[in-house]
Design a protein around this motif. Structure first.
Motif, short mmCIF file in Angstrom:
data_model
loop_
_atom_site.label_atom_id
_atom_site.label_comp_id
_atom_site.label_asym_id
_atom_site.label_seq_id
_atom_site.Cartn_x
_atom_site.Cartn_y
_atom_site.Cartn_z
N TYR A 164 -5.60 14.12 0.68
CA TYR A 164 -4.62 14.96 1.35
C TYR A 164 -3.30 14.96 0.59
CZ TYR A 164 -7.18 14.36 5.64
OH TYR A 164 -8.29 14.30 6.68
N GLU A 165 -2.39 15.77 0.62
CA GLU A 165 -0.93 15.66 0.14
C GLU A 165 -0.19 14.77 0.96
OE1 GLU A 165 -0.12 17.65 -2.52
OE2 GLU A 165 -2.01 18.69 -2.52
N ASP A 166 0.86 13.94 -0.32
CA ASP A 166 1.51 13.03 0.35
C ASP A 166 2.76 13.78 1.32
OD1 ASP A 166 2.83 10.45 0.69
OD2 ASP A 166 4.22 10.78 -0.96
N GLY A 167 3.26 12.90 2.10
CA GLY A 167 4.44 13.46 2.69
C GLY A 167 4.06 14.25 4.27
N GLY A 168 3.34 13.51 4.85
CA GLY A 168 2.96 13.89 6.22
C GLY A 168 1.61 14.75 6.10
N GLY A 169 0.77 14.75 5.26
CA GLY A 169 -0.70 15.42 5.12
C GLY A 169 -1.80 14.58 5.57
N THR A 170 -1.29 13.22 5.62
CA THR A 170 -2.54 12.34 6.08
C THR A 170 -2.55 11.95 7.36
OG1 THR A 170 -2.42 11.22 3.77
CG2 THR A 170 -3.54 10.04 5.57
N HIS B 234 9.16 14.35 8.33
CA HIS B 234 8.25 15.18 7.43
C HIS B 234 7.78 16.38 8.64
CE1 HIS B 234 7.85 13.47 3.53
NE2 HIS B 234 8.29 12.13 4.30
N ARG B 235 8.30 17.29 8.98
CA ARG B 235 7.83 18.26 9.95
C ARG B 235 7.85 19.82 9.45
NH1 ARG B 235 6.80 14.08 11.22
NH2 ARG B 235 7.38 12.85 13.08
N GLU B 236 8.15 20.71 9.87
CA GLU B 236 8.42 21.84 9.54
C GLU B 236 9.12 21.92 8.15
OE1 GLU B 236 8.95 21.25 12.68
OE2 GLU B 236 7.11 22.32 13.76
N VAL B 237 10.31 21.20 8.35
CA VAL B 237 11.43 21.42 7.07
C VAL B 237 11.54 19.91 6.94
CG1 VAL B 237 13.88 22.06 6.19
CG2 VAL B 237 12.54 23.51 7.69
N VAL B 238 11.32 19.36 5.69
CA VAL B 238 11.76 18.02 5.32
C VAL B 238 13.16 17.73 5.24
CG1 VAL B 238 11.29 16.33 3.64
CG2 VAL B 238 9.52 17.66 4.19
N VAL C 155 0.86 -1.19 -0.15
CA VAL C 155 0.09 -0.02 -0.08
C VAL C 155 0.88 1.06 -0.01
CG1 VAL C 155 -1.88 1.33 1.20
CG2 VAL C 155 -1.75 -1.16 1.20
N PRO C 156 0.62 2.18 -1.01
CA PRO C 156 1.52 3.36 -1.09
C PRO C 156 0.71 4.53 -0.22
CG PRO C 156 0.46 2.96 -3.20
CD PRO C 156 -0.04 1.92 -2.39
N SER C 157 1.52 5.15 0.50
CA SER C 157 1.00 6.14 1.37
C SER C 157 0.54 7.26 0.46
CB SER C 157 1.88 6.78 2.26
OG SER C 157 3.05 7.41 1.45
N ALA C 158 1.29 7.65 -0.90
CA ALA C 158 0.85 8.73 -1.49
C ALA C 158 -0.34 8.39 -2.36
CB ALA C 158 1.95 8.69 -3.01
N ALA C 159 -0.78 7.28 -2.76
CA ALA C 159 -2.16 6.81 -3.43
C ALA C 159 -3.19 7.15 -2.25
CB ALA C 159 -2.01 5.53 -3.90
N VAL C 160 -2.83 6.30 -1.37
CA VAL C 160 -3.85 6.64 -0.06
C VAL C 160 -4.22 8.10 0.17
CG1 VAL C 160 -4.68 5.98 2.16
CG2 VAL C 160 -3.47 4.14 1.03
N ALA C 161 -3.09 8.81 0.35
CA ALA C 161 -3.46 10.35 0.61
C ALA C 161 -4.34 10.90 -0.59
CB ALA C 161 -1.92 10.97 0.79
N ALA C 162 -3.90 10.44 -1.77
CA ALA C 162 -4.69 11.06 -2.78
C ALA C 162 -6.08 10.78 -2.78
CB ALA C 162 -4.09 10.68 -4.16
N ALA C 163 -6.41 9.38 -2.25
CA ALA C 163 -7.52 8.91 -2.49
C ALA C 163 -8.53 9.66 -1.29
CB ALA C 163 -7.81 7.67 -2.21
#
Length: 251
Positions: A61-67, A121-125, A50-58
Motif C-alpha cells: 500500500y501507499e503510506d498516508g491513509g492507504g493501508t 489523510h482524507r480527500e485533501v491532506v 513500527v513505522p506505518s510507511a514501512a508496514v504499508a510498503a511491505a
C-alpha cells in the motif's frame, strides 16, 4: 495481555525516555514484520518503533491513509508477539477511528505506545486544527489510561507553508497544547536540526527526532535535544537496497 501488564510494559517504555543525558537518546529502529522485529531485538535495542510507511510498503500500500486499519493492526500484533521488548506503532492520524476504539485496538495488538499525527489523510491532506487534535489526544489518553505512551507527532514542518521560524513557533504551541492533553512525547517530524534545542526547551516533553541518511547521527541529534531518535521507513529502504544488490547478482 491484561490491563495491568499493559500498564507495566508502558511504564517501562515510558521510563526509557526519561533521565537521558545529552548525546544518549533512546534509539528505536523500525521493523515492518516479525522477522525484522526479531533482528532488531536480537541486536540489543530496548524497544522498537513500527513505522506505518514501512508496514504499508511491505503490505503493498501507499503510506498516508492507504493501508486498511485492520491490516495495520494485524501487522502490529505479529510484531509485538514476535519479540519480548516493548513495541510502539505509528498509526498515522488514527484511521478515522473513535478514540476508545483506537486505544483498544492498539492495546489488543500488544502495543505500548503510538505515534498520532496532526495531519488528516482524507480527500485533501491537511493539518488538523490544533484544538481538535488536542481533544482527540485527550480522549485517547482517557481511554488508554496509562497503558499507552502517546507520541504526538506534529507536521508543522511538513505541511506548513511558513518558513522554519514560523513552523517552529507553531510546533511549540501545538506541542504545549498536546502535552496538556496528556501526550507523553512530541515528534516534530522533519524539524531542521538547528531547531531541536528550541523545541526541546520550550515544549518540555521528550523530543523525537527523525534520523535521515544525510543528516546528523543519532548521537548528534541527542546532543541537540532529542531524547528519542527514530528512522521512519529508512531501515527498510536500506534493507531493500541490499536485497536489490543481492538478487541482481543472482543471475
Amino acid at each position: 495481555m491484561t490491563a495491568e501488564t499493559a500498564e507495566g510494559r508502558a511504564a517501562s517504555f515510558r521510563a526509557l525516555h526519561h533521565g537521558r543525558v545529552p548525546g544518549d537518546p533512546l534509539v528505536l529502529p523500525g521493523p515492518w514484520d516479525a522477522a525484522s522485529a526479531r533482528v532488531c531485538a536480537e541486536a540489543g535495542f530496548p524497544a522498537l518503533a513500527v513505522p506505518s510507511a514501512a508496514v504499508a510498503a511491505a503490505l503493498g500500500y501507499e503510506d498516508g491513509g492507504g493501508t486498511p486499519a485492520g491490516e495495520m493492526f494485524a501487522a502490529i500484533r505479529r510484531i509485538a508477539r514476535a519479540v519480548d521488548v516493548p513495541v510502539s506503532a505509528d498509526v498515522e492520524d488514527g484511521y478515522g477511528l473513535p478514540p476508545a476504539e483506537l486505544a483498544g485496538r492498539l492495546l489488543e495488538a500488544g502495543a505500548v505506545g503510538c505515534n498520532l499525527e496532526d495531519s488528516v489523510h482524507r480527500e485533501v491532506v491537511r493539518l488538523r486544527d490544533a484544538a481538535e487534535q488536542a481533544d482527540y489526544l485527550a480522549a485517547v489518553r482517557e481511554a488508554a489510561g496509562d497503558g499507552l505512551f502517546l507520541n504526538a507527532r506534529t507536521d508543522t514542518f511538513l505541511r506548513g507553508n511558513a518558513g522554519p521560524g514560523a513552523a517552529a513557533e507553531e510546533a511549540v504551541a501545538r506541542g504545549r497544547r498536546y502535552a496538556a492533553a496528556g501526550a507523553d512525547g512530541i515528534y516534530p517530524i522533519m524539524a531542521p536540526p538547528d531547531r531541536l534545542p528550541l523545541l526541546a526547551d520550550e515544549i518540555g516533553l521528550p523530543l523525537n527526532a527523525l534520523a535521515t541518511p544525510d543528516g546528523p547521527s543519532p548521537r548528534e541529534l541527542g546532543a541537540l535535544g532529542a531524547g528519542r531518535v527514530t528512522f521512519g521507513p529508512g531501515v527498510q529502504r536500506r534493507a531493500l537496497a541490499a536485497l536489490r544488490e543481492i538478487v541482481t547478482g543472482l543471475g
